[in-house]
Design a protein around this motif. Sequence first.
Motif, PDB file in Angstrom:
ATOM      1  N   ILE C 126       0.841  -1.207   0.000  1.00 60.16           N
ATOM      2  CA  ILE C 126       0.000   0.000   0.000  1.00 60.16           C
ATOM      3  C   ILE C 126       0.872   1.251   0.000  1.00 60.16           C
ATOM      4  O   ILE C 126       0.647   2.189  -0.757  1.00 60.16           O
ATOM      5  CB  ILE C 126      -0.944  -0.002   1.223  1.00 60.16           C
ATOM      6  N   ILE C 127       1.885   1.257   0.848  1.00 56.63           N
ATOM      7  CA  ILE C 127       2.790   2.416   0.917  1.00 56.63           C
ATOM      8  C   ILE C 127       3.501   2.611  -0.421  1.00 56.63           C
ATOM      9  O   ILE C 127       3.574   3.713  -0.960  1.00 56.63           O
ATOM     10  CB  ILE C 127       3.823   2.239   2.053  1.00 56.63           C
ATOM     11  N   LEU C 129       2.638   1.678  -3.406  1.00 54.62           N
ATOM     12  CA  LEU C 129       1.728   2.140  -4.463  1.00 54.62           C
ATOM     13  C   LEU C 129       1.439   3.634  -4.322  1.00 54.62           C
ATOM     14  O   LEU C 129       1.496   4.389  -5.295  1.00 54.62           O
ATOM     15  CB  LEU C 129       0.419   1.345  -4.410  1.00 54.62           C
ATOM     16  N   ALA C 130       1.140   4.060  -3.085  1.00 52.85           N
ATOM     17  CA  ALA C 130       0.840   5.476  -2.850  1.00 52.85           C
ATOM     18  C   ALA C 130       2.071   6.323  -3.162  1.00 52.85           C
ATOM     19  O   ALA C 130       1.975   7.405  -3.747  1.00 52.85           O
ATOM     20  CB  ALA C 130       0.412   5.685  -1.400  1.00 52.85           C
ATOM     21  N   PHE C 131       3.245   5.825  -2.787  1.00 56.26           N
ATOM     22  CA  PHE C 131       4.481   6.543  -3.065  1.00 56.26           C
ATOM     23  C   PHE C 131       4.705   6.655  -4.566  1.00 56.26           C
ATOM     24  O   PHE C 131       5.098   7.703  -5.082  1.00 56.26           O
ATOM     25  CB  PHE C 131       5.661   5.833  -2.404  1.00 56.26           C
ATOM     26  N   GLY C 132       4.445   5.571  -5.271  1.00 53.43           N
ATOM     27  CA  GLY C 132       4.629   5.544  -6.721  1.00 53.43           C
ATOM     28  C   GLY C 132       3.775   6.594  -7.417  1.00 53.43           C
ATOM     29  O   GLY C 132       4.228   7.285  -8.338  1.00 53.43           O
ATOM     30  N   ARG C 133       2.539   6.729  -6.975  1.00 50.28           N
ATOM     31  CA  ARG C 133       1.641   7.722  -7.557  1.00 50.28           C
ATOM     32  C   ARG C 133       2.182   9.139  -7.392  1.00 50.28           C
ATOM     33  O   ARG C 133       1.962  10.005  -8.224  1.00 50.28           O
ATOM     34  CB  ARG C 133       0.284   7.681  -6.853  1.00 50.28           C
ATOM     35  N   SER C 134       2.845   9.355  -6.271  1.00 50.37           N
ATOM     36  CA  SER C 134       3.330  10.709  -5.997  1.00 50.37           C
ATOM     37  C   SER C 134       4.649  10.987  -6.695  1.00 50.37           C
ATOM     38  O   SER C 134       5.156  12.100  -6.672  1.00 50.37           O
ATOM     39  CB  SER C 134       3.493  10.913  -4.492  1.00 50.37           C
ATOM     40  N   ALA C 135       5.229   9.947  -7.288  1.00 49.18           N
ATOM     41  CA  ALA C 135       6.590  10.105  -7.797  1.00 49.18           C
ATOM     42  C   ALA C 135       6.643  10.884  -9.105  1.00 49.18           C
ATOM     43  O   ALA C 135       7.650  11.503  -9.420  1.00 49.18           O
ATOM     44  CB  ALA C 135       7.247   8.738  -7.971  1.00 49.18           C
TER      45      ALA C 135
END
Lengths: 319, 319, 319, 319
Positions: C126-127, C129-135
Amino acid sequence: MASRITRDITKYSFHDDYSEGAHPNIIEALAQTNRSQQSGYGDDEYSEDTRQAIRDLIGTDKIIIYFAPGGTGANLLSVASHLQPHEAVIAAESGHIVSKEGSAIEASGYKIIAAPGANGKLTLDIIQLAFGRSAEFAFQPKAKMVFISNATEIGTVYTKGELEAVTALCKNLRLLLLLDGARIDADLTSSKNDMSLIDIYNRTDVFWIGGTKNGALLGEAVIIKDPAELRYHMKQRGALLAKGRVLGIKFRTLFQDDLFFNLERSSNIVAAEISSCLLALGYKLWAETDSNQELQKELEFFIWEHLQDGPLVVRLVAS
Amino acid sequence: MASRITRDITKYSFHDDYSEGAHPNIIEALAQTNRSQQSGYGDDEYSEDTRQAIRDLIGTDKIIIYFAPGGTGANLLSVASHLQPHEAVIAAESGHIVSKEGSAIEASGYKIIAAPGANGKLTLDIIQLAFGRSAEFAFQPKAKMVFISNATEIGTVYTKGELEAVTALCKNLRLLLLLDGARIDADLTSSKNDMSLIDIYNRTDVFWIGGTKNGALLGEAVIIKDPAELRYHMKQRGALLAKGRVLGIKFRTLFQDDLFFNLERSSNIVAAEISSCLLALGYKLWAETDSNQELQKELEFFIWEHLQDGPLVVRLVAS
Amino acid sequence: MASRITRDITKYSFHDDYSEGAHPNIIEALAQTNRSQQSGYGDDEYSEDTRQAIRDLIGTDKIIIYFAPGGTGANLLSVASHLQPHEAVIAAESGHIVSKEGSAIEASGYKIIAAPGANGKLTLDIIQLAFGRSAEFAFQPKAKMVFISNATEIGTVYTKGELEAVTALCKNLRLLLLLDGARIDADLTSSKNDMSLIDIYNRTDVFWIGGTKNGALLGEAVIIKDPAELRYHMKQRGALLAKGRVLGIKFRTLFQDDLFFNLERSSNIVAAEISSCLLALGYKLWAETDSNQELQKELEFFIWEHLQDGPLVVRLVAS
Amino acid sequence: MASRITRDITKYSFHDDYSEGAHPNIIEALAQTNRSQQSGYGDDEYSEDTRQAIRDLIGTDKIIIYFAPGGTGANLLSVASHLQPHEAVIAAESGHIVSKEGSAIEASGYKIIAAPGANGKLTLDIIQLAFGRSAEFAFQPKAKMVFISNATEIGTVYTKGELEAVTALCKNLRLLLLLDGARIDADLTSSKNDMSLIDIYNRTDVFWIGGTKNGALLGEAVIIKDPAELRYHMKQRGALLAKGRVLGIKFRTLFQDDLFFNLERSSNIVAAEISSCLLALGYKLWAETDSNQELQKELEFFIWEHLQDGPLVVRLVAS
């Protein structure tokens, strides 16, 4: 609002420097480059070329340059990208961020510690006193930055010695130094100026070169040393323009053939002529003006400030 | 970043709609109007002419129109000028303000209540559920606005009936309705569209017409009903450009001779052709796309989203 | 609002943990210490004693401890003192900062990147995926912090292994880790817990120990490693109380004689009894609950959430 | 920080009013009420009783009352709940929000337009001048509120006539009036005072009664007329305390048997004695002080301000 300036331009207008269009070379450049497909968000080759021109002018390849759409945005981004949310900026009361930018800095969460100012400039004593007030914990936010303008909002300029002293004090007090360069051309071409762009670069943490007032339709070049992730701040403030090319092209044109400084040199000569003329007629100049920000009458003007008891101060700017 | 698109444009680039310059008529207008002295800050006659053109199009003289430099700014200003600091905006997770505008809305102090979204759109059930969550005091901020995009970020459009229902629910729940019109031309020229600009005006509290994506170099026209003192907000966010004429001229040109919608009609035809072609080749369209936001391969593209388990979604936009 | 709970307390109230007064020892301590003159703003000796007690418990003298007046304030201060204005925090949708703290985080300018959550907890996937979106730059703010609660808002707890993995991932992605300890006592005394306060201290960048829910009248102890000038932030948010002693005294009392954990141990025993009772009666527990946050009926309760189609979820808390 | 006051209290300390504990009656009330279960978030019956006591004192049942944990919070909430994000507040430079509350107001997005102040007070001329500066669009935010303190931060008080004139001017200029009542007891019991609480209520839009400085351990009562949804703002700033009872109880006790004003009357008598004594010894009083904020030496004190060239100003407060 529409009546703020008359549409009749048969009399000379010294209203402000925003009534003008752009330099013709800029319009031509926009036309010539219009059909080329370019990366968005300031990654286009025109923006990159302009960056290189500024880097060449300053003489180092390391500097980081962004283009902001206007002066208020340039100051807002310079402050927001360098200060943390509990830090504050010291500025003269006549400073643009204090008196002419709405609540742009405060709306982003930062307090401005306003100090009286000496002829539009900050002296060592003024900075020290303002810093001292902020030093007692909890009562004031942590002073972290000093804001100066060069030329100042009232037309005075810092000498190299003055700027050097401010820089040294800032280093000593661990304060960052931001220089608002909306009128940097007026500064660099002023007869009282003894500094180059490199001198300014070496003595500040962040400064910007105004395009809006200097022949471009819009756009200011923000020059920072610390990779402070300014683009995140630009996006966050709505200042990261998709078609960043429009800013890049304009600046590139301005820096070709020294157009940037030649434009201002002509303005300063006109301004000097008006100044002499006014003094001959018996008018008094409010500020010890070193650049093209002279005062005049019987022309269109902005009421600059009502002094508490006394004369009306007007501002005229030559273009 | 510079490598995000190749500089070789011998293959077709469907990357995004920001790689393009402006329509040639706009550049010509900039050149022709360049030497006239004009009021700053959006009071110039070009901006005023454009306002009149939009008013004529919508058929009422009462509407208030501002020009923002970009889409993120237009949304930020629309939210900030209508919401008080403790209020929040409901939006679909695919909504631009949720997923593509950094923290522009939050940096101004507002929470976005993100809801799942149905094919990029908000349905009555989704709005009701999100509103219900915010209704229990203290745990959530007060929901006060609904944000929709038309066409949506994934290319779907609202029918007149759908928009009407959303409007009615908003009125009922005392929510304001903001429509992001970055792709409003794609909407109005889509084959599935049954609305005019007047229909949108009548069913929203604030909406904006995108210029950046539609042939202008930059600039979006924000249309509000409530004299919400938007100019203060623009100044505060660094979005009040001194030489507002640059935005005005561009829009004026776009609205002459129906250029705005003709441009998009051509794009939609190209997009439809690509779409058919892709389906014929066996590719699947991710979204039920009603406007020019189709998907394709062997062309330059943006990775739009990695679905949790499965295919890569790419976005292509025809210009 | 006044009707939210009935004033008749002849039936048992499991409403929430805020209906209670303070532990009698705390009131006694307030009375005993009341006449002594003390430094304001948290420099009093009671606050200092409490700090020492917590330092002893954790086993290091280096840690920095502040007292915030409530849980929302503790989270707000933890985020604001660690993140810069363009950074964001990743949290589970059930996380207190997402769903139960109004727009406290956003009102301070920070976006929360909400992720689905697995039984109230964040997993590595989950972390990531969320991090990836913000990248991808510009579309999302820069993810800089992960927010978890332990025990979570629905009563589950992280094992030492789980926390260790989250810590390692955060280090790897250069994310800070904030642990909301409003229910840290429920965590540490849960039968499923295998961690001590020291374990939590070693695996987080900032965490806080809840007082409000644990026998104190108000006040949470925020424990940070980085001297992030939290007091400036406290002042700025109105959270720096002149008579900080009131927070200090309460905590000192709680930490004397292990009162803090003994209180919770009793609660957990009561909660376990209710739980068994409910299951025997045929009710279903919504969350795999590991601590005193069980669900029950025929008692006063808060409606916790309306699941989209189906049962009403209620929350009961034993005190 | 711990050394800011000595722990030896054998000599008299006039340091500030935060070194004190609470009035013994308050501690007793906390003890007596501790075991009763109450609604959280300020809906408890103690808070409600206190509200009624204040309503009785003012003589109207319509008023809305909230309890904030401290003075900075009370001001922050008063401003944030009444101003929109582009509006600003006019205040004297000696005003608490300007010089003693960090950047609490600015961190919430509001600019303070600081004016010189006349003996700590705002006169009609000062307000008019500050308002005039803000009137030219775009350069300054929209002035919307005037902030005054009574008694002021330097001990002066407004007469009924003075307040009436300020109120009339504010109405005329469409400005709201906020009165910081951290020292309202000092005001109302001053020999120069000719106002009651009702007079203040009738002449302001929002004001607050300080508890922290007046015998309570913490808490200020904010009294507003406009149902401005203050609780949302409180939640948003972390100021909505779960166990709001702690604030309610304290105030209830203070308002019983006129304890609130009796406490201050004694302080004022002590202060007057010290004042006479100082003058007899040849010391000079910096401010024309009307209430208990006198200056003295050979006692513990706060350095209040270093005047630019000259004497040290110290502040002493009698409790």
